[in-house]
Design a protein around this motif. Structure first.
Motif, short mmCIF file in Angstrom:
data_model
loop_
_atom_site.label_atom_id
_atom_site.label_comp_id
_atom_site.label_asym_id
_atom_site.label_seq_id
_atom_site.Cartn_x
_atom_site.Cartn_y
_atom_site.Cartn_z
N ALA A 268 -18.36 49.89 13.82
CA ALA A 268 -18.28 50.98 14.32
C ALA A 268 -18.48 51.19 15.68
CB ALA A 268 -19.35 51.65 13.53
N LEU A 269 -19.36 50.50 16.38
CA LEU A 269 -19.41 50.42 17.68
C LEU A 269 -18.27 49.64 18.44
CD1 LEU A 269 -23.25 49.40 18.43
CD2 LEU A 269 -22.13 51.58 18.47
N TRP A 270 -17.59 48.85 17.93
CA TRP A 270 -16.36 48.32 18.61
C TRP A 270 -15.32 49.30 18.58
CZ3 TRP A 270 -14.84 44.84 21.89
CH2 TRP A 270 -13.84 44.21 21.81
N TYR A 271 -15.07 49.88 17.47
CA TYR A 271 -14.15 51.22 17.68
C TYR A 271 -14.54 52.17 18.57
CZ TYR A 271 -12.34 48.96 13.31
OH TYR A 271 -11.52 48.48 12.34
N GLN A 272 -15.56 52.49 18.67
CA GLN A 272 -15.94 53.29 20.18
C GLN A 272 -15.78 52.91 21.09
OE1 GLN A 272 -17.41 56.50 20.09
NE2 GLN A 272 -17.18 56.71 17.81
N ALA A 273 -16.06 51.43 21.52
CA ALA A 273 -15.45 50.94 22.78
C ALA A 273 -14.01 50.74 22.96
CB ALA A 273 -16.24 49.39 22.87
N LEU A 274 -13.24 50.49 21.78
CA LEU A 274 -11.91 50.33 21.95
C LEU A 274 -11.08 51.76 22.64
CD1 LEU A 274 -10.85 48.60 18.73
CD2 LEU A 274 -10.85 47.82 21.18
N ARG A 275 -11.91 52.80 22.51
CA ARG A 275 -11.50 54.14 23.08
C ARG A 275 -11.06 54.00 24.77
NH1 ARG A 275 -15.74 58.19 21.51
NH2 ARG A 275 -14.76 59.21 23.32
N GLY A 276 -12.02 53.02 25.00
CA GLY A 276 -12.14 52.72 26.51
C GLY A 276 -11.64 51.61 27.00
N LEU A 277 -10.99 50.65 26.12
CA LEU A 277 -10.53 49.47 26.68
C LEU A 277 -9.09 49.40 25.92
CD1 LEU A 277 -13.40 47.31 24.87
CD2 LEU A 277 -13.00 47.71 27.33
N SER A 278 -8.34 48.76 26.98
CA SER A 278 -6.79 48.53 26.75
C SER A 278 -6.88 47.26 25.59
CB SER A 278 -6.16 48.07 27.97
OG SER A 278 -6.45 46.80 28.43
N ALA A 279 -5.71 47.04 25.14
CA ALA A 279 -5.72 45.94 24.09
C ALA A 279 -5.80 44.53 24.58
CB ALA A 279 -4.49 45.93 23.22
N ASN A 280 -5.43 44.39 25.87
CA ASN A 280 -5.67 42.84 26.53
C ASN A 280 -7.22 42.95 27.13
OD1 ASN A 280 -2.89 42.03 26.30
ND2 ASN A 280 -2.25 43.47 27.91
N HIS A 281 -7.71 43.77 27.62
CA HIS A 281 -9.15 43.66 27.79
C HIS A 281 -10.01 43.59 26.68
CE1 HIS A 281 -8.54 46.44 31.56
NE2 HIS A 281 -7.90 45.10 31.91
N ALA A 282 -9.69 44.13 25.37
CA ALA A 282 -10.50 43.83 24.20
C ALA A 282 -10.24 42.48 23.84
CB ALA A 282 -10.01 44.57 23.24
N ALA A 283 -9.22 42.00 24.25
CA ALA A 283 -8.89 40.31 23.70
C ALA A 283 -9.62 39.46 24.58
CB ALA A 283 -7.32 40.02 23.52
N VAL A 284 -9.50 39.77 25.89
CA VAL A 284 -10.30 38.91 26.84
C VAL A 284 -11.58 39.18 26.48
CG1 VAL A 284 -10.61 38.72 29.44
CG2 VAL A 284 -8.44 39.19 28.78
N LEU A 285 -12.21 40.17 26.44
CA LEU A 285 -13.84 40.41 25.99
C LEU A 285 -13.99 39.39 24.97
CD1 LEU A 285 -14.18 44.10 26.68
CD2 LEU A 285 -15.42 41.98 27.95
N GLN A 286 -13.32 39.18 23.90
CA GLN A 286 -13.60 38.60 22.66
C GLN A 286 -13.57 37.13 22.61
OE1 GLN A 286 -12.17 40.62 18.62
NE2 GLN A 286 -10.58 41.13 20.06
N LEU A 287 -13.21 36.69 23.82
CA LEU A 287 -13.43 35.34 24.49
C LEU A 287 -14.78 34.84 24.46
CD1 LEU A 287 -10.62 35.06 26.91
CD2 LEU A 287 -10.38 33.88 24.77
N SER A 288 -15.82 35.73 24.58
CA SER A 288 -17.04 35.43 24.93
C SER A 288 -17.75 35.09 23.36
CB SER A 288 -17.71 36.67 25.64
OG SER A 288 -17.72 37.80 24.96
N VAL A 289 -17.04 35.77 22.50
CA VAL A 289 -17.77 35.72 21.14
C VAL A 289 -18.22 34.19 20.62
CG1 VAL A 289 -17.59 36.27 18.48
CG2 VAL A 289 -16.77 37.66 20.32
N PRO A 290 -17.35 33.16 20.73
CA PRO A 290 -17.82 31.92 20.54
C PRO A 290 -18.86 31.38 21.51
CG PRO A 290 -15.39 32.18 20.54
CD PRO A 290 -15.82 33.35 21.17
N VAL A 291 -18.81 31.62 22.67
CA VAL A 291 -19.88 31.34 23.57
C VAL A 291 -21.18 32.08 23.13
CG1 VAL A 291 -20.76 31.27 25.83
CG2 VAL A 291 -18.17 31.04 25.54
N ILE A 292 -21.31 33.23 22.80
CA ILE A 292 -22.46 34.09 22.55
C ILE A 292 -22.93 33.39 21.08
CG2 ILE A 292 -23.41 36.18 21.64
CD1 ILE A 292 -21.32 37.45 23.54
N ALA A 293 -22.01 33.07 20.21
CA ALA A 293 -22.39 32.44 19.11
C ALA A 293 -22.94 31.02 19.13
CB ALA A 293 -21.19 32.36 17.98
N ALA A 294 -22.38 30.05 20.01
CA ALA A 294 -23.17 28.88 20.35
C ALA A 294 -24.42 29.00 20.88
CB ALA A 294 -22.03 28.36 21.32
#
Length: 332
Positions: A268-294
């Protein structure tokens, strides 16, 4: 219909950061609950999946009720209903195909984390999502440019380097079964993401998709129960842990946290964030997920991050970043 109020920079940053942490938290919660390094896992994969999807559906249903109540209090409700009358059933309410892909993602995710550590699982999942979305776009007629091809080849090379030790004779450093299951999970999530692209109301689409997974959850539980009756297994055996029910209070709590918070609130929060993010910015930001998970795996699960995994992660994420950069340049 009145346009949505633009997000402030502070709100956008908050929604994005919390959502990305929630995505990574799913990997940490799953690994804590399902790790086969414990004498007996806290919960079996099928029960974890069932509780996760059910609690996610309940949380999203609550959010939908609250959202609907808020909309009813506005004076332009009638105008909004007229504007969305024809799109609501097919877009805002999701689809059975999307629900099926969501279920495949969830069940593959759970069974894979019996066999993979937190960082590896998150890396494979994220990369499979991006690669599958790129492949589907190619099938739809999007021609790859040179930078996209190079990026894809680099990402695949990173995968090859990741699995190479396990393919060597006598090496069992990484579970191929776990890799395949997580790759299937990532591909399913990639398809689910593309199906939801451009929905009129992402929150309601996600909520109804979660609810539609519940019959599949019941079918899965019935199948596991039947298999356990026909083929009794020792729950202590990690390879067979998914064929027998095993529940503990800690395992149930982790499944609820994964479903209600990391999945329900996180999406739900991610969909809120997508209102202010372009598709490419959203994709780049998700590059951080594996690092945060690690990092979460090291802090909460006590896992060790190897040099081999760091190199693989860097190669794969660099390749995916090239693909995203190529898409950005193509649009300019």
């Amino acid at each position: 219909m009145a346009s949505a109020t633009p997000l402030s920079r502070i709100a956008l940053t908050f929604y994005t950061l919390v959502a990305l942490i929630a995505f990574a938290a799913n990997s940490v919660f799953s690994r804590l609950a399902l790790s086969n390094e414990q004498a007996v896992p806290l919960i079996d994969p099928s029960s974890f999946t069932a509780i996760r999807l059910a609690s996610g559906a309940l949380m999203l249903a609550l959010l939908m009720v609250l959202t609907s109540a808020k909309k009813r209090s506005t004076q332009d409700l009638a105008t909004e209903n007229r504007a969305t009358k024809h799109t609501l059933p097919t877009q805002a309410h999701g689809s059975y195909l999307a629900a099926a892909l969501l279920f495949v993602y969830a069940i593959g995710f759970s069974y894979a984390y019996v066999l993979l550590d937190t960082a590896t699982g998150a890396l494979v999942l994220f990369a499979a999502v991006q690669i599958s979305m790129m492949f589907i776009s190619y099938l739809k007629g999007h021609r790859l440019n040179v930078l996209e091809i190079v990026g894809a080849l680099v990402a695949f090379a990173g995968f090859g380097y990741l699995v190479w030790p396990s393919l060597s004779l006598g090496s069992e450093t990484l579970s191929i079964t776990g890799l395949v299951l997580m790759a299937i999970s990532g591909c399913a999530w990639g398809g689910y993401t593309l199906l939801g692209k451009g929905t009129a109301n992402p929150l309601f689409a996600t909520g109804y998709n979660f609810i539609r997974t519940l019959p599949l959850v019941l079918l899965m539980l019935a199948s596991v129960w039947l298999l356990s009756m026909l083929m009794p297994v020792d729950p202590m055996q990690s390879e067979s842990a998914g064929l027998a029910f095993h529940l503990s209070t800690q395992g149930i709590v982790l499944a609820i946290l994964s479903g209600a918070l990391a999945s329900g609130v996180g999406y739900a929060l991610w969909y809120q964030a997508l209102r202010g993010l372009s598709a490419n910015h959203a994709a780049v930001l998700q590059l951080s997920v594996p690092v945060i998970a690690a990092v979460g795996g090291v802090i909460f699960v006590g896992e060790q991050i190897s040099v081999h995994l760091i190199i693989c992660t860097s190669i794969v994420l660099f390749g995916i970043a090239l693909v995203i950069l190529a898409k950005t340049k193509h649009k300019l």
